[in-house]
Design an enzyme around this catalytic site. Structure first.
Site, mmCIF file in Angstrom:
data_model
loop_
_atom_site.group_PDB
_atom_site.id
_atom_site.type_symbol
_atom_site.label_atom_id
_atom_site.label_comp_id
_atom_site.label_asym_id
_atom_site.label_seq_id
_atom_site.Cartn_x
_atom_site.Cartn_y
_atom_site.Cartn_z
ATOM 1 N N PRO A 2 -43.207 50.040 -67.317
ATOM 2 C CA PRO A 2 -44.432 48.755 -67.295
ATOM 3 C C PRO A 2 -45.478 48.837 -67.289
ATOM 4 O O PRO A 2 -46.431 47.950 -65.699
ATOM 5 C CB PRO A 2 -44.510 49.461 -65.662
ATOM 6 N N GLU A 3 -46.565 48.734 -67.966
ATOM 7 C CA GLU A 3 -47.557 47.906 -67.936
ATOM 8 C C GLU A 3 -47.198 45.997 -69.001
ATOM 9 O O GLU A 3 -46.541 46.485 -69.782
ATOM 10 C CB GLU A 3 -48.287 48.568 -69.293
ATOM 11 N N LYS A 54 -47.876 41.997 -65.657
ATOM 12 C CA LYS A 54 -47.182 42.437 -65.445
ATOM 13 C C LYS A 54 -45.696 42.237 -64.581
ATOM 14 O O LYS A 54 -45.355 42.355 -63.896
ATOM 15 C CB LYS A 54 -47.699 44.037 -64.513
ATOM 16 N N ASN A 172 -52.364 51.970 -65.786
ATOM 17 C CA ASN A 172 -53.106 53.019 -66.435
ATOM 18 C C ASN A 172 -53.164 53.899 -67.564
ATOM 19 O O ASN A 172 -54.139 54.175 -68.152
ATOM 20 C CB ASN A 172 -52.555 54.058 -65.598
#
Length: 427
Positions: A2-3, A54, A172
Site C-alpha cells: 500500500p504506498e 494511495k 511508512n
DNA sequence: CGTCCACGTCTAC
DNA sequence: TAGACCTGGACGG
C-alpha cells in the site's frame, strides 16, 4: 501493498494484464467483506486503471449495449493488492472479482487479507488527499510550500510526511527512506525543514544554472518524495507484496533505512515505527533517555494488550531494532548492540561477507524475507548494511554512528535468487 | 498457545 | 489521541 509505488504498480499491472481482454458478467464480492456490492453486470466489458497517491481507480467499460461506464476507487489499507489468476486458482481473501469472458477463464481479484482496504463505486479521489507525489509532482510541491502555516507542519517531519493531505502516497517505509536520504532527523519540526526548501527555491543569490546543479546532485526533501517512489516503481514487480514474490525482497533490498539493521527506530506519536540514523531530533517522544535497557515487558493485561504494551514502551522509548529469533541470533554474532542516550542501535560489525551464505538463503535479511516471511519485523537474518546517502552527502551534521558500507554482493545474490519477473507478467 | 508486529485509515471519547 | 478494524507470520514458553 500500500504506498504509492504499489498502487501505481497495481494500475500498470491491470493495464498490462487486461489489455485486449474481455470481461463478462457481474462483479463478485466475497461474503465476508463489508464494503458495498458493485452493482455492475455486463455481457462484455474491458478493464483499465489509473492511480493517484494511495488510491487506485479501476474503470469498467462496456463494449456494447446500454450499459454505463463504471469506475471503482480503491484504497488498499495495510494489505490490499491486485492480482489476476486462473479461476481455478482463486486466491484466499479475494474480496472483489472480475471474470474474463475468454477461456481459460481468469479472474482479476482485489485481494486483502486484513480487510482494511475499501472501494467506492463511482467514487471520486478522496477530496482531502493532495496531489500524487509521483504523477502530480509540481502540484504536490506547490501544495506543500504554499501551506506551510498549516498546523500539520508544527509536527515532526516524520509525522507530517504521513499526512495524505500534503503527501498523498507516502507511507511508512517511504518516509523513513526520504528522511534518511535527505539526512533529516525525523523529529525535527516540519515547518523549518520545509521553509528551508522554500527559501532555496526563492533564493536569488544563485544563478539558475547553479541551482539546477545543486538540485540534481542533492535533491531536496520534496523532490525525494517523488524520486524515491519512482525508484521503487522502477524496481518493477509489484513492490511491497509480502510473501508471494521476490518483488518484496527486492523492495526491502532497495531500502537503505527501513528495517535495516544498524538503523535506529522509534515509535512516533501515533505509534508508528520510524527508522532513522543518527540524531532523532528535538521533538522525539519523551523518555528516550532513561538509559533503561529497555526490556520488553510481558503483557499481562487482559484486553487490548498490544496497545497497552505499546504504551509502556513508549514511555521508555525504544530502540533500534533488535530483532529476535534464532536465525537472527546467528547473525547477531556479527552485530553488537550499543546504546546511545537510551536508544539502542544495532550496529553491523562485520565488514566482509563471503559469498557463500549466499547460496543458502539465510544470508541476508532480505533474502530471508523473501523466502519465508511477509513481515520485515519478522526477519532476522541480517547482514545488511547501509550505504551512505548519495543524494545529500555533505550537508548534514555528521552522524554519530559510522555509516557502514554496503555489500555489493547482496544485491546480486538476491536478484539472482529470484528472477522475479516470473509471476508478474504471466498468465 | 499467547504475544507482537505489519505497507492505513477512520471515528468515537 | 486512544482504540477499532483484521489476518497471519515469527517467536518464545
Amino acid at each position: 501493498m500500500p504506498e504509492c509505488p504499489e498502487l501505481h504498480l497495481a494500475s500498470v499491472y491491470i493495464n498490462a494484464r487486461c489489455a485486449g481482454r474481455r470481461f463478462t458478467g457481474a462483479v463478485e464480492k466475497s461474503e465476508v467483506n463489508k464494503n458495498a456490492e458493485v452493482p455492475f453486470s455486463c455481457p462484455e466489458y474491458t478493464i483499465s486503471a489509473v492511480s493517484r497517491g494511495k488510491e487506485l481507480k479501476v474503470i469498467l467499460t462496456p463494449l456494447s449495449g446500454r450499459h454505463h461506464v463504471t469506475h471503482i476507487v480503491f484504497r488498499f489499507g495495510m494489505s490490499g493488492s491486485i492480482t489476476m489468476k486462473n479461476v481455478s486458482e482463486m486466491p484466499k481473501h479475494a474480496h472483489l472479482r472480475f471474470y474474463t469472458k475468454d477461456v481459460p477463464r481468469q479472474v482479476l481479484c482485489f485481494v486483502d487479507p486484513r480487510r482494511f482496504g475499501s472501494w467506492h463505486v463511482n467514487g471520486s479521489w478522496q477530496s482531502e488527499r493532495g496531489p500524487c507525489v509521483i504523477q502530480e509532482y509540481e502540484q504536490f510541491r506547490e501544495n506543500v510550500l504554499k501551506n506551510l502555516s498549516d498546523k500539520v507542519f508544527d509536527k515532526p517531519i516524520c509525522e507530517a510526511l504521513l499526512n495524505q493531505k500534503y503527501f498523498n502516497g507516502i507511507g511508512n517505509y517511504l518516509r523513513s527512506e526520504i528522511l534518511f536520504r535527505s539526512q533529516t532527523p525525523p523529529f525535527m519540526q516540519a515547518r523549518p525543514v520545509l521553509e528551508a526548501v522554500k527559501h532555496m527555491d526563492e533564493g536569488n543569490d544563485l544563478p539558475l544554472r547553479k541551482k539546477v546543479k545543486i538540485k540534481k546532485e542533492s535533491p531536496d526533501i520534496l523532490e525525494l518524495c517523488s524520486l524515491l517512489p519512482k525508484e521503487v516503481v522502477n524496481l518493477g514487480g509489484k513492490g511491497y507484496e509480502p510473501g508471494q514474490s521476490n518483488d518484496y525482497s527486492i523492495l526491502l533490498n532497495w531500502a537503505r533505512c527501513y528495517f535495516v539493521p544498524g538503523m535506529k527506530s522509534l515509535k512516533d506519536h501515533n505509534g508508528r515505527t520510524v527508522w532513522f540514523q543518527g540524531d532523532p531530533g528535538p521533538l522525539a517522544p519523551k523518555g528516550t533517555k532513561g538509559g533503561k535497557p529497555l526490556k520488553r515487558k510481558k503483557a499481562t493485561k487482559p484486553k487490548s494488550k498490544a496497545r497497552a504494551v505499546k504504551k509502556e514502551e513508549n514511555d521508555e522509548q525504544i530502540e533500534s531494532k533488535v530483532v529476535k529469533s534464532s536465525a537472527r541470533k546467528r547473525v547477531m554474532k556479527s552485530i553488537k548492540v550499543e546504546e546511545e542516550d537510551g536508544i539502542k542501535i544495532e550496529k553491523p560489525q562485520r565488514t566482509k561477507r563471503t559469498s557463500q551464505g549466499v547460496g543458502n538463503k539465510k544470508t541476508s535479511r532480505r533474502g530471508s524475507a523473501r523466502k519465508t516471511s511477509s513481515h520485515p519485523q519478522n526477519i532476522k537474518a541480517t547482514v545488511q548494511t547501509s550505504k551512505v546517502p548519495r543524494a545529500v552527502k555533505a550537508k548534514t551534521p555528521q552522524r554519530k554512528t559510522a555509516i557502514p558500507t554496503r555489500e555489493s554482493s547482496r544485491i546480486r545474490i538476491l536478484r539472482k535468487s529470484g528472477g522475479r519477473a516470473a509471476e508478474s507478467t504471466t498468465d
